[in-house]
Design a protein around this motif. Structure first.
Motif, PDB file in Angstrom:
ATOM      1  N   GLY A 164      -7.243   2.942   3.282  1.00  0.00           N
ATOM      2  CA  GLY A 164      -6.279   2.310   2.476  1.00  0.00           C
ATOM      3  C   GLY A 164      -5.809   1.169   3.727  1.00  0.00           C
ATOM      4  O   GLY A 164      -5.961   1.100   4.906  1.00  0.00           O
ATOM      5  N   ASP A 183      -5.160  -2.818   7.660  1.00  0.00           N
ATOM      6  CA  ASP A 183      -5.948  -2.342   6.874  1.00  0.00           C
ATOM      7  C   ASP A 183      -7.136  -1.458   7.786  1.00  0.00           C
ATOM      8  O   ASP A 183      -7.675  -1.962   8.615  1.00  0.00           O
ATOM      9  CB  ASP A 183      -6.717  -3.589   6.327  1.00  0.00           C
ATOM     10  CG  ASP A 183      -7.754  -3.124   5.106  1.00  0.00           C
ATOM     11  OD1 ASP A 183      -8.052  -1.987   5.273  1.00  0.00           O
ATOM     12  OD2 ASP A 183      -7.872  -3.970   4.383  1.00  0.00           O
ATOM     13  N   THR A 224      -5.361   1.640  -3.486  1.00  0.00           N
ATOM     14  CA  THR A 224      -6.967   1.533  -3.071  1.00  0.00           C
ATOM     15  C   THR A 224      -7.668   2.039  -4.278  1.00  0.00           C
ATOM     16  O   THR A 224      -7.391   3.124  -4.798  1.00  0.00           O
ATOM     17  CB  THR A 224      -7.181   2.311  -1.822  1.00  0.00           C
ATOM     18  OG1 THR A 224      -6.293   2.016  -0.640  1.00  0.00           O
ATOM     19  CG2 THR A 224      -8.577   2.833  -1.488  1.00  0.00           C
ATOM     20  N   TRP A 232     -14.819  -0.117  -2.763  1.00  0.00           N
ATOM     21  CA  TRP A 232     -13.644   0.324  -2.904  1.00  0.00           C
ATOM     22  C   TRP A 232     -12.863  -0.957  -2.519  1.00  0.00           C
ATOM     23  O   TRP A 232     -13.286  -1.933  -1.952  1.00  0.00           O
ATOM     24  CB  TRP A 232     -13.133   1.448  -2.265  1.00  0.00           C
ATOM     25  CG  TRP A 232     -13.592   2.791  -2.575  1.00  0.00           C
ATOM     26  CD1 TRP A 232     -14.698   3.446  -2.390  1.00  0.00           C
ATOM     27  CD2 TRP A 232     -12.883   3.861  -2.945  1.00  0.00           C
ATOM     28  NE1 TRP A 232     -14.810   4.509  -3.020  1.00  0.00           N
ATOM     29  CE2 TRP A 232     -13.633   5.099  -3.199  1.00  0.00           C
ATOM     30  CE3 TRP A 232     -11.461   4.054  -3.282  1.00  0.00           C
ATOM     31  CZ2 TRP A 232     -13.367   6.220  -3.872  1.00  0.00           C
ATOM     32  CZ3 TRP A 232     -11.005   5.306  -3.832  1.00  0.00           C
ATOM     33  CH2 TRP A 232     -11.842   6.394  -4.161  1.00  0.00           C
ATOM     34  N   ASN A 234      -8.986  -2.481  -1.418  1.00  0.00           N
ATOM     35  CA  ASN A 234      -7.574  -2.679  -1.079  1.00  0.00           C
ATOM     36  C   ASN A 234      -6.800  -3.589  -1.570  1.00  0.00           C
ATOM     37  O   ASN A 234      -7.297  -4.734  -1.500  1.00  0.00           O
ATOM     38  CB  ASN A 234      -7.275  -2.204   0.466  1.00  0.00           C
ATOM     39  CG  ASN A 234      -7.931  -0.826   1.040  1.00  0.00           C
ATOM     40  OD1 ASN A 234      -8.137   0.016   0.344  1.00  0.00           O
ATOM     41  ND2 ASN A 234      -8.478  -1.090   2.395  1.00  0.00           N
ATOM     42  N   SER A 251      -6.170  -8.721  -0.100  1.00  0.00           N
ATOM     43  CA  SER A 251      -7.024  -7.492  -0.857  1.00  0.00           C
ATOM     44  C   SER A 251      -8.449  -7.687   0.177  1.00  0.00           C
ATOM     45  O   SER A 251      -8.569  -8.697   0.664  1.00  0.00           O
ATOM     46  CB  SER A 251      -7.477  -8.156  -2.264  1.00  0.00           C
ATOM     47  OG  SER A 251      -7.941  -9.407  -2.201  1.00  0.00           O
ATOM     48  N   GLN A 261     -12.800   8.377   1.927  1.00  0.00           N
ATOM     49  CA  GLN A 261     -11.179   8.265   1.774  1.00  0.00           C
ATOM     50  C   GLN A 261     -10.293   9.353   2.049  1.00  0.00           C
ATOM     51  O   GLN A 261      -9.250   9.226   2.031  1.00  0.00           O
ATOM     52  CB  GLN A 261     -11.257   7.703   0.498  1.00  0.00           C
ATOM     53  CG  GLN A 261     -11.845   6.288   0.047  1.00  0.00           C
ATOM     54  CD  GLN A 261     -11.099   5.255   0.550  1.00  0.00           C
ATOM     55  OE1 GLN A 261     -10.346   5.278   1.385  1.00  0.00           O
ATOM     56  NE2 GLN A 261     -11.418   4.041   0.095  1.00  0.00           N
TER      57      GLN A 261
END
Length: 340
Positions: A164, A183, A224, A232, A234, A251, A261
């Protein structure tokens, strides 16, 4: 906004939300991209996406402001390049580790970075999501941190996902605050993504009563979420107190698995004061107000999320590594202010 009295916060009915949305000015409805739809709490018949605002008990429209945030960041590129020098230190930060991990790393050279004060997650809570996790918090952030600070100081949190982002307030010495996004899903050389100085944050900073005193805050949502069988996303939104909206400022979509994750280190810290010097004294009060998390435990194709929940002391614990910070106030562990 004073601290909420309940642990859980349920969304208001969609029918009520639609009525509220009809009452909002049309200028608030910026076009919404597909990436907003994946994380939105509601989408109306015109395809406009909304996030639920716990503070006002209303759905607020999402405005796309990534291009503006990117332009501001580009103008401050020299500052961002300086931040990248810290990237390797944060990725291998021994003092952010758990006590067991720190013991294993005791023979390695120490690096800058530590926990002045803050909350870490219990394992069950840290891993308590399947296809999405989201953080909503207000950061208590005076314009300058004061005291003897000569290095960086971060008011930050993960959202529990190892890949995330951290969307947070940063200080450097006695300079005014900066909003940044780091990030963990980006390539190692490109993790510093957003740099918005104090002069660009007037729409996002406001003063609210916290523990009986007016304090400057900024409100951030950091999500996330799984958007396909392999991808996925963020995303970061800042609450705009002038337009009464959530402005998406960042994003990023990437390929990982759920196991990627969930990590024993990355994603284990909640709201913390992250430090880069050994001792602090005479600093202003900094901290966090009403820290909420919500989880998505359904399949990624579902739009259903669990309720927002305050970060309580049954799912988190406090660490203070002895750099001089003391508690000014605390409601375990979703609101606290510290000073030195």
């Amino acid at each position: 906004m004073e601290v909420a009295n309940t642990k859980k916060y349920r969304s208001i009915p969609v029918s009520v939300a639609l009525l509220v949305c009809m009452m909002l000015p049309s200028s608030a409805f910026a076009d919404s991209a597909a990436r907003d739809l994946s994380a939105a709490d509601m989408v109306d018949s015109n395809g406009i996406a909304y996030l639920f605002d716990v503070e006002t008990d209303r759905y607020l429209p999402i405005r796309q402001r990534e291009a503006k945030a990117a332009a501001i960041t580009q103008r401050n590129r020299t500052h961002l390049e300086f931040e990248q020098q810290l990237d390797g230190n944060r990725a291998t930060d021994t003092r952010l580790l758990s006590k067991t991990a720190r013991a294993r790393a005791a023979t390695e050279d120490p690096v800058p970075g530590g926990v002045g004060y803050g909350a870490f997650f219990q394992d069950q809570f840290q891993y308590g999501f399947t296809s999405g996790t989201s953080l909503l918090y207000s950061i208590i952030c005076p314009s300058q941190v004061g005291g003897n600070v000569y290095s960086h100081l971060y008011l930050t949190s993960t959202n529990r996902a190892a890949k995330g982002v951290e969307a947070f307030i940063s200080y450097l010495g006695q300079d005014t605050l900066v909003f940044k996004v780091f990030d963990w899903a980006q390539p190692e050389s490109d993790r510093w993504q957003v740099y918005m100085p104090y002069s660009e944050l007037s729409d996002y900073l406001t003063t609210q009563p916290v523990n009986g005193e007016g304090r400057q805050i900024v409100t951030v949502q950091n999500t996330t979420v799984q958007v396909s069988s392999t991808q996925w996303m963020n995303a970061v939104w800042l609450k705009n107190y002038r337009t009464n909206s959530f402005d998406r400022v960042y994003s990023y979509t990437y390929n990982v698995t759920l196991s990627d994750q969930r990590d024993s280190h990355y994603g284990e810290w909640g709201p913390i004061v992250e430090t880069f010097q050994e001792h602090f004294e005479n600093t202003n009060v900094v901290g966090f107000n009403n820290v909420y998390f919500k989880s998505k435990t359904t399949d990624y194709t579902s739009k259903t999320w669990n309720d927002w929940e305050l970060l309580t002391d049954d799912v988190s614990y406090i660490r203070n590594d002895g750099y001089g910070f003391m508690t000014a106030f605390r409601r375990p562990n979703y609101t606290f202010g510290v000073y030195s």
